[in-house]
Design a protein around this motif. Structure first.
Motif, short mmCIF file in Angstrom:
data_model
loop_
_atom_site.label_atom_id
_atom_site.label_comp_id
_atom_site.label_asym_id
_atom_site.label_seq_id
_atom_site.Cartn_x
_atom_site.Cartn_y
_atom_site.Cartn_z
N LEU A 179 24.98 -29.65 -12.77
CA LEU A 179 24.31 -29.21 -14.01
C LEU A 179 25.00 -28.99 -15.10
O LEU A 179 24.40 -28.94 -16.36
CB LEU A 179 23.07 -28.24 -13.81
N HIS A 180 26.03 -28.64 -14.88
CA HIS A 180 27.04 -28.01 -15.96
C HIS A 180 28.29 -28.64 -15.98
O HIS A 180 29.25 -28.29 -16.58
CB HIS A 180 27.18 -26.63 -15.78
N ALA A 181 28.29 -30.14 -15.47
CA ALA A 181 29.45 -30.89 -15.29
C ALA A 181 30.21 -30.95 -16.77
O ALA A 181 31.45 -31.04 -16.87
CB ALA A 181 29.17 -32.02 -14.66
N ALA A 182 29.50 -31.45 -17.76
CA ALA A 182 30.10 -31.63 -19.18
C ALA A 182 30.91 -30.41 -19.81
O ALA A 182 31.99 -30.54 -20.09
CB ALA A 182 28.88 -32.23 -20.10
N ALA A 183 30.13 -29.27 -19.51
CA ALA A 183 30.76 -28.18 -20.16
C ALA A 183 32.01 -27.58 -19.44
O ALA A 183 33.21 -27.33 -19.74
CB ALA A 183 29.97 -27.00 -20.15
N LEU A 184 31.95 -27.84 -18.07
CA LEU A 184 33.23 -27.64 -17.17
C LEU A 184 34.22 -28.57 -17.38
O LEU A 184 35.49 -28.12 -17.66
CB LEU A 184 32.43 -27.77 -15.57
N ALA A 185 34.06 -30.02 -17.62
CA ALA A 185 34.82 -30.78 -18.06
C ALA A 185 35.69 -30.58 -19.37
O ALA A 185 36.89 -30.66 -19.49
CB ALA A 185 34.32 -32.15 -18.04
N VAL A 222 37.50 -32.62 -6.92
CA VAL A 222 37.97 -33.96 -7.07
C VAL A 222 38.32 -34.37 -8.17
O VAL A 222 37.92 -33.62 -9.33
CB VAL A 222 36.65 -34.57 -6.22
N GLU A 223 38.59 -35.66 -8.42
CA GLU A 223 38.80 -36.18 -9.87
C GLU A 223 37.66 -36.29 -10.62
O GLU A 223 37.56 -36.07 -11.65
CB GLU A 223 39.62 -37.53 -9.52
N GLU A 224 36.59 -36.92 -9.93
CA GLU A 224 35.09 -37.15 -10.79
C GLU A 224 34.00 -36.49 -10.24
O GLU A 224 34.01 -36.56 -8.79
CB GLU A 224 35.15 -38.56 -10.97
N LEU A 225 32.95 -36.16 -10.83
CA LEU A 225 31.91 -35.64 -10.50
C LEU A 225 30.79 -36.65 -11.22
O LEU A 225 30.61 -36.60 -12.47
CB LEU A 225 31.36 -34.50 -10.76
N MET A 226 30.11 -37.57 -10.49
CA MET A 226 28.77 -38.26 -11.16
C MET A 226 27.59 -37.30 -10.99
O MET A 226 27.07 -37.05 -10.00
CB MET A 226 28.55 -39.61 -10.43
N ASP A 227 27.01 -37.17 -12.06
CA ASP A 227 25.56 -36.44 -11.83
C ASP A 227 24.35 -37.08 -11.85
O ASP A 227 24.61 -38.21 -11.47
CB ASP A 227 25.60 -35.36 -13.33
N ASP A 245 22.10 -38.03 -13.46
CA ASP A 245 21.98 -39.21 -14.50
C ASP A 245 22.90 -40.48 -14.55
O ASP A 245 23.06 -41.18 -15.48
CB ASP A 245 21.81 -38.54 -15.90
N GLY A 246 23.90 -40.39 -13.82
CA GLY A 246 24.89 -41.40 -13.46
C GLY A 246 25.91 -41.22 -14.47
O GLY A 246 26.94 -42.06 -14.30
N GLN A 247 26.03 -39.88 -15.25
CA GLN A 247 27.29 -39.57 -15.94
C GLN A 247 28.32 -39.29 -15.09
O GLN A 247 28.19 -38.41 -14.14
CB GLN A 247 26.81 -38.77 -17.16
N VAL A 248 29.46 -39.79 -15.43
CA VAL A 248 30.82 -39.46 -14.77
C VAL A 248 31.57 -38.41 -15.55
O VAL A 248 31.91 -38.56 -16.70
CB VAL A 248 31.61 -40.48 -14.20
N HIS A 249 31.88 -37.31 -14.81
CA HIS A 249 32.68 -36.34 -15.69
C HIS A 249 34.12 -35.98 -14.84
O HIS A 249 33.95 -36.02 -13.56
CB HIS A 249 31.94 -34.98 -15.62
N LYS A 250 35.18 -35.94 -15.48
CA LYS A 250 36.37 -35.49 -14.99
C LYS A 250 36.35 -34.11 -14.83
O LYS A 250 35.89 -33.29 -15.34
CB LYS A 250 37.42 -35.66 -16.03
N MET A 251 36.95 -33.80 -13.15
CA MET A 251 37.08 -32.48 -12.79
C MET A 251 38.45 -32.25 -12.63
O MET A 251 39.20 -32.38 -13.27
CB MET A 251 36.22 -32.36 -11.33
N LEU A 252 38.70 -31.29 -11.68
CA LEU A 252 39.84 -30.70 -11.56
C LEU A 252 41.10 -31.62 -11.10
O LEU A 252 42.25 -31.54 -11.42
CB LEU A 252 39.86 -29.50 -10.70
N GLY A 253 40.65 -32.66 -10.19
CA GLY A 253 41.60 -33.59 -9.89
C GLY A 253 42.72 -32.88 -8.82
O GLY A 253 44.00 -33.85 -8.70
N LEU A 254 42.35 -32.00 -8.06
CA LEU A 254 43.17 -31.48 -7.04
C LEU A 254 43.11 -32.42 -5.72
O LEU A 254 44.09 -32.63 -4.95
CB LEU A 254 42.55 -29.99 -6.70
#
Length: 442
Positions: free
Chosen positions: A291-297, A327-332, A334-343
């Motif tokens: 729910l907060h992937a955009a702000a996190l990214a 992980v590298e990516e999170l798809m929310d 709505d189908g939007q893909v956000h870059k995460m930590l990438g560990l």
């Protein structure tokens, strides 16, 4: 240690009957009357306790004869009874659902079950449902019930008349917007996200007072031994814990244990903070990163600090939502893909339905960590797990990934069930998973 205190297990024939809001409203009603109310939640649940803490103004702990253990169930209740005026326990699902069920906890502690029955579209069958609950198990007495969501005074009278001898209608709650609270895919909206929660709870308490639900239940006598203090295995270890709207699924008992073992705890927000606290170890708990992937990214400073922590091979635990952030990516949704930590390589993707649910354990040479899994996302990664949890009930076992200092899984652990293992994780010490043929170290 022994205590006698008014107590009740608020339960229901099944989920969706309204028991969570009834429990919260009862807690607020008695708190507003000047009583100290302690509320507990049966089973693995993070969201209901958040609301119950606001309702009662007191900490809420989980009780579950398997996950937390019978001895801890007894001790939590007896300890609370030392200075409380009332104890309420909110059950999970239906009264007899699960193993161990809410009924098992009620029987263990001698607490009477008080079912909340949704009476919409029901008349004389209400009595049959109450009789079924009351007669199903001879050691789980049901002497009173609450009718919820009735349509009129006459409707309530019909329900009362339908009850067999020996079962009393304690109260009939009318349909009222005050008796509801918003929810989403994992359960109730988090308490901290509801700006008007106190007003909602006060209004719900007034509804219960109007139908005569302001009396105390009968006293219950309980007895327990005080547990031994845990070993000081984390003396001086500084643990930074993510805690905000995206990472909030934290058992109070887990924090208590870390501190009792000597850890120094600090908290940070991956959504708003620009740096990590000085820490030897890091904990990313579950929550709602989707729910907060955009702000996190977008918060690159704190993401970079977490990456540096990982690259330094410092200890790091990532549970469920924390795993999704690794992980590298999170798809929310709505189908939007956000870059995460990438560990970790791969992607976490939100699914249209529940992907996993149930009690599980992680069995190792350093102890059996008990807990559960509950998630709506799928993980795709090239990493191979070091271990898998064992399914106790529900869906398939969860992989546990270990690389460098990172331990990551969808599995949520109840730390007091395995203090030595938990201390080892936050000290960066390796553990060996047990095979199915090896004995558990409970």
């Amino acid at each position: 240690m022994k205590a006698t205190i008014p107590a009740a297990m608020i339960t229901a024939p099944g989920s969706g009957q309204g028991k969570s809001m009834v429990t919260a409203a009862l807690a607020r009603l008695h708190r507003n009357a000047g009583r100290k109310v302690r509320v507990f939640k049966h089973g693995p649940d993070y969201l209901d306790p958040m609301v119950l803490e606001v309702a009662s103004g007191q900490p809420v702990y989980q009780l579950h004869p398997w996950m937390t253990g019978e001895a801890e169930c007894r001790w939590r209740l007896v300890e609370a009874a030392q200075d409380a005026d009332l104890i309420l326990v909110e059950g999970s699902m239906g009264l007899f659902d699960g193993d161990p069920s809410s009924a098992d906890l009620a029987r263990l502690m001698g607490i009477p079950a008080l079912p909340v029955i949704d009476a919409r579209g029901m008349a004389q069958t209400f009595g049959a449902v109450a009789l079924g609950l009351a007669s199903f198990h001879p050691e789980v007495p049901v002497r009173q019930v609450i009718a919820n969501r009735i349509g009129s005074r006459r409707h309530g009278e019909m329900l009362r008349d339908s009850l067999p001898e020996g079962i009393e209608l304690l109260g009939a709650i009318p349909r009222n917007d005050a008796m509801s609270i918003p929810d989403r895919h994992l359960g109730l909206i988090q308490a901290g996200e509801l700006e008007d929660l106190d007003q909602r709870l006060d209004a719900a308490a007034e509804v219960l007072a109007e139908v005569g639900l302001d009396g105390l239940p009968l006293p219950v006598t309980m007895e327990a031994e005080k547990p031994a203090a845990p070993p000081a295995l984390l003396n001086g270890v500084r643990i930074a814990i993510a805690r905000d709207a995206a990472f909030s699924f934290i058992y109070r008992a887990n924090l208590d244990l870390l501190q009792a073992m000597g850890a120094e705890l600090s908290f940070f927000s991956p959504l708003t903070d620009r740096a990590l606290p000085d820490a030897d170890a890091l904990w990313l708990p579950g929550g709602y990163p989707e729910l907060h992937a955009a702000a996190l990214a977008a918060n690159q400073p704190v993401l970079g600090a977490v990456r540096n922590h990982y690259l330094a091979e410092k200890p790091m635990l990532a549970e469920c939502g924390g795993l999704m952030a690794c992980v590298e990516e999170l798809m929310d949704h709505d189908g939007q893909v956000h870059k995460m930590l990438g560990l970790m390589p791969g992607r976490a993707s939100m699914a249209g339905r529940l992907q996993a649910l149930g009690l599980q354990s992680l069995n190792t040479d350093q102890g059996q960590l008990r807990g559960h899994t509950y998630h709506h996302s799928r993980l795709e990664t090239g990493w191979q797990p070091l271990a898998r949890t064992r399914k106790v009930a529900g869906t398939e076992a969860e992989p546990v990934y270990c690389r460098g200092g990172l331990v990551a899984s969808y599995f949520h652990g109840y730390f007091p069930s395995a203090p030595e293992l938990v201390a080892g994780i936050f000290r960066g010490q390796a553990f060996r998973p047990l095979t199915d043929k090896e004995p558990d170290h409970a």
